[in-house]
Enzyme design. Structure first.
Site, PDB file in Angstrom:
ATOM      1  N   ASP A   2       0.562  -1.064  -0.102  1.00 36.42           N
ATOM      2  CA  ASP A   2      -0.537   0.273  -0.361  1.00 36.42           C
ATOM      3  C   ASP A   2       0.984   1.347   0.571  1.00 36.42           C
ATOM      4  O   ASP A   2       1.570   1.363   1.151  1.00 36.42           O
ATOM      5  CB  ASP A   2      -0.988   0.294   1.290  1.00 36.42           C
ATOM      6  CG  ASP A   2      -1.521   1.363   1.085  1.00 36.42           C
ATOM      7  OD1 ASP A   2      -1.815   2.106   0.599  1.00 36.42           O
ATOM      8  OD2 ASP A   2      -3.276   1.443   2.278  1.00 36.42           O
ATOM      9  N   GLU A  16      -0.999  -0.930  -4.011  1.00 35.87           N
ATOM     10  CA  GLU A  16      -2.258  -0.341  -3.749  1.00 35.87           C
ATOM     11  C   GLU A  16      -2.207   1.306  -3.990  1.00 35.87           C
ATOM     12  O   GLU A  16      -1.339   1.572  -3.223  1.00 35.87           O
ATOM     13  CB  GLU A  16      -2.905  -0.636  -2.260  1.00 35.87           C
ATOM     14  CG  GLU A  16      -4.121  -0.160  -1.480  1.00 35.87           C
ATOM     15  CD  GLU A  16      -4.976  -0.485  -0.767  1.00 35.87           C
ATOM     16  OE1 GLU A  16      -4.286  -1.924  -0.351  1.00 35.87           O
ATOM     17  OE2 GLU A  16      -5.238  -0.360   0.486  1.00 35.87           O
ATOM     18  N   GLU A  72     -10.139   3.818  -3.160  1.00 38.59           N
ATOM     19  CA  GLU A  72     -10.584   4.229  -1.337  1.00 38.59           C
ATOM     20  C   GLU A  72     -11.053   5.804  -1.040  1.00 38.59           C
ATOM     21  O   GLU A  72     -11.628   5.740   0.055  1.00 38.59           O
ATOM     22  CB  GLU A  72      -9.474   3.898   0.240  1.00 38.59           C
ATOM     23  CG  GLU A  72      -8.567   3.949  -0.604  1.00 38.59           C
ATOM     24  CD  GLU A  72      -7.338   3.959   0.840  1.00 38.59           C
ATOM     25  OE1 GLU A  72      -7.138   2.721   0.519  1.00 38.59           O
ATOM     26  OE2 GLU A  72      -7.194   4.680   2.132  1.00 38.59           O
ATOM     27  N   HIS A  92     -11.951  -1.264   1.013  1.00 36.33           N
ATOM     28  CA  HIS A  92     -11.518  -0.587   2.205  1.00 36.33           C
ATOM     29  C   HIS A  92     -12.343  -0.578   3.601  1.00 36.33           C
ATOM     30  O   HIS A  92     -13.373  -0.424   3.546  1.00 36.33           O
ATOM     31  CB  HIS A  92     -11.614   0.530   1.357  1.00 36.33           C
ATOM     32  CG  HIS A  92     -10.427   1.576   2.271  1.00 36.33           C
ATOM     33  ND1 HIS A  92     -10.103   2.049   3.558  1.00 36.33           N
ATOM     34  CD2 HIS A  92      -8.958   1.268   2.546  1.00 36.33           C
ATOM     35  CE1 HIS A  92      -9.538   2.620   3.743  1.00 36.33           C
ATOM     36  NE2 HIS A  92      -8.639   2.324   3.304  1.00 36.33           N
TER      37      HIS A  92
HETATM   38 CA    CA Z   1      -5.151   1.802   1.706  1.00 38.78          CA
END
Ligand code: CA
Length: 387
Positions: A200, A226, A252, A302
């Protein structure tokens, strides 16, 4: 039935240690719980995404802007109320904090609808495609320490999360592209050859730096990459997805069906990660889910925040249709933050106890079965942590 009040409970405590991701370090945990009361004694609970001062500002929107629009209305008219609020706020925020605020209210209205019907949220939506959801554990946050210390810690933490029973793990990056590749190598070393891990970036890279890290992730067989670039950088997403074999995930920080339509038509996502507590609540999540599936884009929600958000997502993950379906279909995962979070572990009268379930059921978590969200927050706890 009429809505008699809409209240925000903004909760906060000092974390035992400072945690970081690619944008900032933080030392406090915050949660924003929404409570919708009715004249028939039924109360609905929801949650708004947004940390620290954002939660405090969103409380002003929930109580000062949205509440007056909805007082006296029938809470069961949730789609009518959603559009009333959205249309009145359109000129002031089609994305961001107004939508985060609307999300918490909408979730609470669905909780009320479930309680009135005597049905769990997933049944209200259309039924459970699965009774249990496999969970992945994220951790490996950034700290104010050297790259070498990060590497040593990430090896140990990755192995520890695997040993807790999670189906996969997710790490943070953000020290710089070359340093980040070392962190990713450390996590692969920590979890071993076959265990899935994800990375991420919280949108810290330029497209060229994301290609540099992404090529290393292909070598390391990472499952997804991500938010590699800024959410507004649609061109970057499209180029990365076309040029890399590692799955590109994100979403997200996107809001509403119109924002989602744009990023899906852009073809920059292999995996979509809608945040129900931000994008517009359950009403809008279901529309976004349909859009994602209309583009044959798999969805892994998410998940961030308190037990209210985790319970909401367990119902949504249970009610998510298989896409495209099959004898051994692709299955969604529950995102689970392994760092310290009292608002997830201690908020409810009967805790969800995710970590124990993961440990005892080989990474699987049961979907709540009570009416609505199937949870009841502890009012003493809400009072104790309110700011
Ligand atoms: Ca994230």
């Amino acid at each position: 039935m009429k809505i008699t009040s809409i209240r925000s409970h903004v909760l906060q405590y000092d974390l035992p240690e400072e945690l970081g991701y690619s944008q900032q370090y933080y030392a406090k945990r915050t949660a924003h719980i929404v409570e919708v009361s009715t004249d028939e004694g039924i109360t609905g609970w929801g949650e708004c995404f947004g940390p620290g001062p954002v939660a405090v500002a969103n409380k002003g929107i929930v109580e000062g802007v949205i509440q007056p629009m909805l007082l006296g209305q029938n809470p069961l008219d949730r789609d009518v109320l959603w559009h009333k609020v959205y249309n009145l706020l359109r000129d002031h925020g089609q994305k961001g904090m107004p939508m985060q605020s609307l999300s918490g209210v909408d979730i609470a209205l669905w909780d009320i609808a479930g309680k009135v019907a005597g049905l769990p949220l997933h049944t209200l939506i259309g039924g459970a495609h699965r009774r249990q959801v496999r969970s992945y554990g994220y951790g490996m946050m950034l700290k104010r320490e050297s790259v070498d210390d990060h590497v040593a810690r990430f090896i140990d933490e990755a192995a520890a999360i695997r040993d807790m029973g999670f189906a996969a793990t997710k790490m943070k990056v953000g020290l710089g592209p070359r340093e980040d590749v070392r962190l990713c190598e450390a996590v692969r070393r920590g979890v071993g050859e076959d265990f899935p891990f994800m990375v991420d970036a919280n949108h810290c890279y330029t497209t060229s730096d994301a290609f540099f890290v992404g090529r290393a992730l292909e070598e390391l067989d990472a499952y997804w990459f991500e938010e590699p670039v800024a959410p507004e950088d649609h061109d970057g997403y499209r180029e990365l997805r076309a040029g890399l074999s590692v799955n590109i995930s994100g979403g997200e920080a996107e809001f509403g069906r119109w924002g989602w339509r744009a990023i899906l038509e852009n073809r920059g996502l292999d995996i979509a990660q809608p945040e129900v507590c931000a994008l517009g609540g359950i009403s809008e999540y279901l529309r976004v889910l349909a859009l994602c599936h209309a583009h044959f884009t798999p969805v892994v929600n998410h998940v961030w925040g308190s037990a209210v958000a985790v319970a909401t997502n367990l119902h949504l993950l249970a009610a998510m249709p298989p896409m495209p379906g099959g004898l051994n279909p692709w299955e969604p995962w529950l995102e689970f933050d392994t760092t310290d979070n009292r608002f997830r572990d201690q908020l409810l009268q009967e805790p969800l106890d995710i970590q124990r379930q993961v440990r005892e059921k080989n990474g699987l978590v049961d979907v709540p079965q009570g009416p609505g969200l199937g949870i009841e927050p502890d009012r003493d706890f809400l009072r104790a942590y309110a700011i």
